[in-house]
Design an enzyme around this catalytic site. Structure first.
Site, PDB file in Angstrom:
ATOM      1  N   ASP A 276       4.466   3.705   4.813  1.00 25.68           N
ATOM      2  CA  ASP A 276       3.678   3.023   5.837  1.00 25.68           C
ATOM      3  C   ASP A 276       3.275   1.630   5.346  1.00 25.68           C
ATOM      4  O   ASP A 276       3.534   1.271   4.194  1.00 25.68           O
ATOM      5  CB  ASP A 276       2.474   3.878   6.247  1.00 25.68           C
TER       6      ASP A 276
ATOM      7  N   SER B 196      -3.802   0.957   7.383  1.00 22.03           N
ATOM      8  CA  SER B 196      -2.827   1.976   7.014  1.00 22.03           C
ATOM      9  C   SER B 196      -1.698   2.066   8.034  1.00 22.03           C
ATOM     10  O   SER B 196      -0.940   1.139   8.215  1.00 22.03           O
ATOM     11  CB  SER B 196      -3.528   3.326   6.821  1.00 22.03           C
TER      12      SER B 196
ATOM     13  N   ASP C 251       0.816   3.840   1.067  1.00 22.33           N
ATOM     14  CA  ASP C 251       0.191   5.016   0.457  1.00 22.33           C
ATOM     15  C   ASP C 251       0.747   6.311   1.047  1.00 22.33           C
ATOM     16  O   ASP C 251       0.556   7.385   0.470  1.00 22.33           O
ATOM     17  CB  ASP C 251      -1.335   4.971   0.558  1.00 22.33           C
TER      18      ASP C 251
ATOM     19  N   ASP D 265       0.746   0.037   4.189  1.00 23.75           N
ATOM     20  CA  ASP D 265       0.023  -0.189   2.935  1.00 23.75           C
ATOM     21  C   ASP D 265       0.575   0.681   1.814  1.00 23.75           C
ATOM     22  O   ASP D 265       0.006   0.745   0.724  1.00 23.75           O
ATOM     23  CB  ASP D 265      -1.480  -0.004   3.103  1.00 23.75           C
TER      24      ASP D 265
END
Length: 574
Positions: A305, A146, A309, A307
């Site tokens: 960010d 993340s 999400d 990834d």
């Protein structure tokens, strides 16, 4: 086996990966670092596992990835043949070793004759959640850390509904993982073997198009976008990550043509060269976007960010500077826009509900109540929001309108069952166009909310406890606070203490009542002035998070309360 024996086992393993072997030699020069890499196995919790990459049983590497996947595979071996053959969808981010870990996971599953559907290149976490649902796989694996720094990577498992695996199944998988004691004995097929046996299918643009078609349904007022959004200047940064694959396309599909992707941060760089902490809640991540925004006089700056999400945003002020919005503020303006739009259209469901975590702003609760919408509080972790959506679908008890966590995670439409920053950038751009139509900005929108519902300010403080003794120190702090159970913070009385571990509410008059949520190591204190304070050890990182939510009559007074409560917290734990 103690940690020294574990080190020797790694050193003596003849077929140890060459790069890990070299890193292990370097690690051996630092006894404390060596101990931290081997003193205990990586923890696999309800959010999967996350940690520093490198050699060791307490590090992210091909062997710990194989071990975790072997546990999942052994669990899936207990399923009926039809569910097992539904297979597993796998995606990954831009980090070092992410694609390698993804292929290792596919190889282990293939050794158990479990089919996999693996993306041809990096894709966002929310798209992985969508893929599980779209392909009807039994599970999903996302390789990502993340928003963590470059040294980290992680492994998350998703269940059949596209949400992170719920506690019951997750606990069973954890049990199977712990039974995999021979970390070097886990077998994995090669990519060639997987393709030859028909056990791995590559996916990519075919899923992108279906996902983006669903993202297009997030937009509410197409005429507004056409009139005020088409030429509105936007700056978008994927922070060196997966957002670059679909983020720009999502904006274009919605009708936002005048956007610029921050060039240097549109490079899929595992070093995160422009920002050591690729987290859109940090001001530094917006430095390049602000520089570009000032040149173009952009209305809105957005960052996701690695990834994709989590979503952060900055808005232009009248003087040309930019101000970052908090995750709670972004959620508040989104919720107000969604509910107002449906109110005006006359199609707001009578059983409408929004869902937030227990450590998120109460401003959203005030907004929901003003629209006659119920706000449901759940534990931290987006899987609990996904659980609520699933429950609503099964019972028709509520209609889901919006879900969020204060940590910059939002979900608008439930075709995904995790926070989705791609949905977020599309709707936030529309909301910016809405305020532009009124001669205002998103910042004005936040101020309007404060004027209407009262000033709400929040702050999250993280205290790190790394190393061998970190977990014990965190546990000692939580035990101390539970034993003392403070009755005031900065001379403001605590009117209710919520202990989610004992699932009990303690009122200031001595009365107790149950908490109808799963057990969690969280304490929350409600104060007499409407403010609140919560304490929660992180489930994925060696840190305790302290949350402050203050309510006041003005911005200055509310910020002063935040400052005073922060001092009170320092006094409590030191």
């Amino acid at each position: 086996m103690n940690w020294e024996d574990s080190v020797k086992e790694w050193q003596d393993f003849a077929d140890l990966d060459f790069n890990l072997k070299q890193e292990l030699k370097e690690l051996a020069k630092d006894p404390q670092a060596l101990k931290e890499a081997f003193y205990a196995p990586m923890e696999f919790g309800t959010a999967g596992m996350r940690g520093v990459m490198g050699p060791g049983i307490n590090r992210m590497n091909i062997y710990t990835v194989r071990q975790a996947t072997e546990g999942l595979a052994n669990f899936m071996d207990t399923l009926n043949p039809e569910d097992k053959q539904r297979g597993v969808a796998i995606s990954f981010d831009s980090r070092y070793h992410s694609q390698e870990f993804a292929l290792e996971a596919a190889g282990v599953l293939g050794n158990h004759d479990i089919p996999t559907f693996v993306f041809d290149s990096m894709r966002p976490t929310p798209e992985l959640s969508f893929t599980v649902r779209e392909l009807d796989t039994y599970a999903g694996i996302m390789i990502t850390a993340s928003h963590n720094p470059k040294q980290y990577n992680g492994y998350k498992i998703y269940g059949p509904d596209g949400g992170q695996m719920p506690p019951m199944e997750s606990d069973r998988i954890t049990e199977y993982i712990r039974k995999v004691t021979d970390i070097f004995g886990v077998k994995a097929l090669t990519q060639g073997q997987l393709r030859g046996k028909g056990l791995m299918t590559l996916i990519g643009e075919d899923i992108d198009q279906k996902y983006l078609a669903q993202v297009k349904t997030v937009s509410i007022n197409h005429d507004l976008i056409k009139k005020y959004g088409a030429d509105m200047k936007l700056i978008y940064s994927p922070l060196h990550g997966t957002g670059k694959v679909v983020g720009g396309r999502a904006l274009e599909n919605a009708g936002f043509k005048d956007y610029t992707m921050v060039p240097r941060q549109a490079i899929a760089d595992p070093e995160f060269g422009t920002t050591p902490f690729p987290n859109p809640e940090f001001a530094q991540t917006f430095d390049l976007a602000i520089e570009l925004g000032k040149k173009q006089q952009a209305d809105l700056l957005i960052a996701t960010d690695p990834d994709a999400d989590r979503l952060g945003a900055a808005v232009r002020l009248p003087n040309g500077d930019y101000k970052l919005l908090t995750g709670n503020q972004i959620a508040a303006v989104i919720l107000e826009y969604i509910l107002t739009a449906h109110d005006e259209a006359g199609d707001l469901p009578k059983n409408a509900a929004a869902v937030k975590s227990i450590v998120s702003s109460e401003l959203a609760t005030r907004i929901a109540e003003a629209h006659g919408v119920e706000m449901i509080d759940v534990l931290t972790g987006f899987k609990y929001i996904a659980d609520q959506i699933k429950h609503y679908e099964e019972t028709n008890e509520h209609t889901f309108m919006f879900g969020f966590e204060e940590s910059y995670g939002y979900l608008v439409r439930p075709f995904v069952r995790d926070k989705d920053a791609i949905q977020g950038i599309v709707l936030l751009a529309e909301i910016a166009a809405y305020y532009r139509s009124k001669g205002q900005t998103l910042y004005d929108g936040v101020q309007n909310l404060f004027t209407t519902y009262g000033y709400h300010e929040e702050k999250t403080i993280s205290k790190d406890f790394p190393g061998v003794d970190g977990k014990a120190k965190m546990a000692a702090i939580m035990e101390k606070v539970r034993e003392e159970r403070p009755d005031h913070f900065d001379d403001v009385a605590v009117v209710e203490t919520q202990d989610f571990l004992s699932q009990t509410k303690y009122a200031d008059n001595g009365e107790t009542s149950p908490i109808e949520l799963p057990k969690a190591d969280v304490l929350k204190f409600k104060l007499a002035d409407g403010s609140w304070i919560a304490i929660r050890p992180s489930g994925t990182e060696p840190k305790i998070k302290f949350y402050i939510g203050a309510v006041g009559e003005s911005e200055e007074a509310t910020l002063k309360k935040i400052e005073n409560y922060e001092k009170a917290i320092d006094g409590l734990i030191n």
